[in-house]
Design a protein around this motif. Structure first.
Motif, PDB file in Angstrom:
ATOM      1  N   LYS A  29     -13.618 139.546 -45.892  1.00 13.91           N
ATOM      2  CA  LYS A  29     -13.555 138.346 -46.733  1.00 13.91           C
ATOM      3  C   LYS A  29     -12.191 138.315 -47.408  1.00 13.91           C
ATOM      4  CE  LYS A  29     -17.941 136.961 -46.368  1.00 13.91           C
ATOM      5  NZ  LYS A  29     -18.325 135.624 -45.872  1.00 13.91           N
ATOM      6  N   CYS A  30     -11.575 137.165 -47.417  1.00 11.84           N
ATOM      7  CA  CYS A  30     -10.225 137.084 -48.001  1.00 11.84           C
ATOM      8  C   CYS A  30     -10.301 137.053 -49.526  1.00 11.84           C
ATOM      9  CB  CYS A  30      -9.511 135.837 -47.493  1.00 11.84           C
ATOM     10  SG  CYS A  30      -7.871 135.670 -48.216  1.00 11.84           S
ATOM     11  N   PRO A  31      -9.715 138.031 -50.194  1.00  9.28           N
ATOM     12  CA  PRO A  31      -9.765 138.057 -51.658  1.00  9.28           C
ATOM     13  C   PRO A  31      -8.738 137.103 -52.276  1.00  9.28           C
ATOM     14  CG  PRO A  31      -8.537 139.938 -50.837  1.00  9.28           C
ATOM     15  CD  PRO A  31      -8.978 139.155 -49.626  1.00  9.28           C
ATOM     16  N   PHE A  32      -7.876 136.530 -51.450  1.00 13.02           N
ATOM     17  CA  PHE A  32      -6.797 135.693 -51.987  1.00 13.02           C
ATOM     18  C   PHE A  32      -7.217 134.228 -52.101  1.00 13.02           C
ATOM     19  CE2 PHE A  32      -4.851 139.178 -49.408  1.00 13.02           C
ATOM     20  CZ  PHE A  32      -4.646 140.031 -50.497  1.00 13.02           C
ATOM     21  N   CYS A  33      -7.940 133.705 -51.105  1.00 14.32           N
ATOM     22  CA  CYS A  33      -8.406 132.318 -51.205  1.00 14.32           C
ATOM     23  C   CYS A  33      -9.919 132.239 -51.431  1.00 14.32           C
ATOM     24  CB  CYS A  33      -8.027 131.519 -49.960  1.00 14.32           C
ATOM     25  SG  CYS A  33      -8.793 132.136 -48.438  1.00 14.32           S
ATOM     26  N   GLN A  34     -10.615 133.286 -51.038  1.00 19.92           N
ATOM     27  CA  GLN A  34     -12.071 133.382 -51.190  1.00 19.92           C
ATOM     28  C   GLN A  34     -12.821 132.228 -50.538  1.00 19.92           C
ATOM     29  OE1 GLN A  34     -12.902 134.303 -55.332  1.00 19.92           O
ATOM     30  NE2 GLN A  34     -12.286 136.418 -54.926  1.00 19.92           N
ATOM     31  N   ARG A  57      -3.627 139.148 -42.149  1.00 24.35           N
ATOM     32  CA  ARG A  57      -3.413 137.706 -42.164  1.00 24.35           C
ATOM     33  C   ARG A  57      -4.748 137.019 -42.440  1.00 24.35           C
ATOM     34  NH1 ARG A  57      -0.626 133.303 -40.455  1.00 24.35           N
ATOM     35  NH2 ARG A  57       1.216 134.547 -39.998  1.00 24.35           N
ATOM     36  N   CYS A  58      -4.694 136.042 -43.319  1.00 27.33           N
ATOM     37  CA  CYS A  58      -5.892 135.224 -43.544  1.00 27.33           C
ATOM     38  C   CYS A  58      -5.731 133.956 -42.711  1.00 27.33           C
ATOM     39  CB  CYS A  58      -6.042 134.869 -45.018  1.00 27.33           C
ATOM     40  SG  CYS A  58      -7.352 133.639 -45.270  1.00 27.33           S
ATOM     41  N   TRP A  59      -6.730 133.702 -41.884  1.00 26.57           N
ATOM     42  CA  TRP A  59      -6.638 132.544 -40.990  1.00 26.57           C
ATOM     43  C   TRP A  59      -6.909 131.256 -41.736  1.00 26.57           C
ATOM     44  CZ3 TRP A  59      -3.951 133.773 -37.088  1.00 26.57           C
ATOM     45  CH2 TRP A  59      -4.009 135.092 -36.607  1.00 26.57           C
ATOM     46  N   TYR A  60      -7.326 131.356 -42.985  1.00 24.24           N
ATOM     47  CA  TYR A  60      -7.564 130.136 -43.752  1.00 24.24           C
ATOM     48  C   TYR A  60      -6.364 129.795 -44.653  1.00 24.24           C
ATOM     49  CZ  TYR A  60      -9.954 126.390 -46.110  1.00 24.24           C
ATOM     50  OH  TYR A  60     -10.286 125.163 -46.585  1.00 24.24           O
ATOM     51  N   CYS A  61      -6.014 130.736 -45.541  1.00 24.73           N
ATOM     52  CA  CYS A  61      -4.941 130.408 -46.496  1.00 24.73           C
ATOM     53  C   CYS A  61      -3.554 130.813 -45.993  1.00 24.73           C
ATOM     54  CB  CYS A  61      -5.209 131.054 -47.858  1.00 24.73           C
ATOM     55  SG  CYS A  61      -5.128 132.852 -47.859  1.00 24.73           S
ATOM     56  N   GLY A  62      -3.540 131.614 -44.952  1.00 21.78           N
ATOM     57  CA  GLY A  62      -2.245 131.960 -44.370  1.00 21.78           C
ATOM     58  C   GLY A  62      -1.542 133.134 -45.049  1.00 21.78           C
TER      59      GLY A  62
END
Ligand SMILES: [Zn+2]
Length: 217
Positions: A29-34, A57-62
């Protein structure tokens, strides 16, 4: 050495997709964009951790980068600080070991036979008083160098005695047995000394002694 990115994620209690845990690409789970923590996205894991390249790499927030940037974002500290932390850790790890710490078991035994006493608990001494620990090591090294010098002089004496008495093989074997006991090179250094045109003062003394010894045995 860089830290393992998956271990860093675990340490910061990121939610990992356990079905990917043994893959090269571990999802979390991305802790940066959640974004993937929102209700209805329970099955989504946008953050990809590459365990080979130690990159994310987060595929959502980049959000993306290397493991050191990952740590700096997770801990909210400057990336330079994180870099410095690992640099100094590496330095500590590659700290040059003191020559005494590299003695073989045989050398330690010989030292104890000559100087007596018990081998101290180095770990304890080092923790209790670091400068005392270093001074002790230096002092032991000085003593060891004296032992080596003494052994060299005796080996040189035996070499000359072997040459002059005609019992060369006998004395060479003696040198070799000391060499084996102390686990230090003796024969080749004394042969090398003998072949030199200019030799240190102590060899002259040994030569004079041999001369006297051979003329009045
Ligand atoms: Zn994200």
């Amino acid at each position: 050495m860089l830290p393992e990115i998956v271990e860093v994620a675990k340490l910061h209690q990121l939610e990992l997709n356990h079905r990917t845990i043994h893959n090269e690409e571990v999802l979390a789970k991305c802790p940066f964009c959640q974004e993937d923590s929102k209700p209805g996205k329970r099955r989504r894991f946008y953050l990809s951790l590459n365990s080979q390249g130690q990159v994310f790499r987060c595929w959502y927030c980049g959000e993306s980068g290397g493991v050191l940037r990952f740590i700096s974002l997770l801990e909210g500290v400057n990336e330079e600080e994180v870099k410095e932390r690992y640099r100094s850790q590496d330095k500590r790890r590659s700290r040059k070991r003191h020559p005494v710490e590299q003695w073989s078991t045989g050398q330690r035994r010989v030292y104890r036979v000559i100087y007596g006493g018990k081998e101290p608990d180095w770990q304890v001494m080092r923790k209790r008083d670091y400068s005392y620990y270093l001074r002790t090591l230096d002092w032991m090294q000085t003593q060891w160098n004296e032992i080596v010098q003494h052994e060299l002089e005796r080996a040189y004496f035996w070499l000359l005695l072997g040459i002059h008495s005609g019992r060369y093989a006998h004395y060479i074997a003696r040198i070799q047995s000391r060499e084996k006991l102390l686990e230090i090179p003796l024969l080749s250094p004394v042969l090398e000394l003998f072949s030199r045109s200019s030799r240190p003062g102590w060899t002259v003394e040994v030569e004079e002694f041999i001369q006297r010894y051979m003329s009045h045995p």
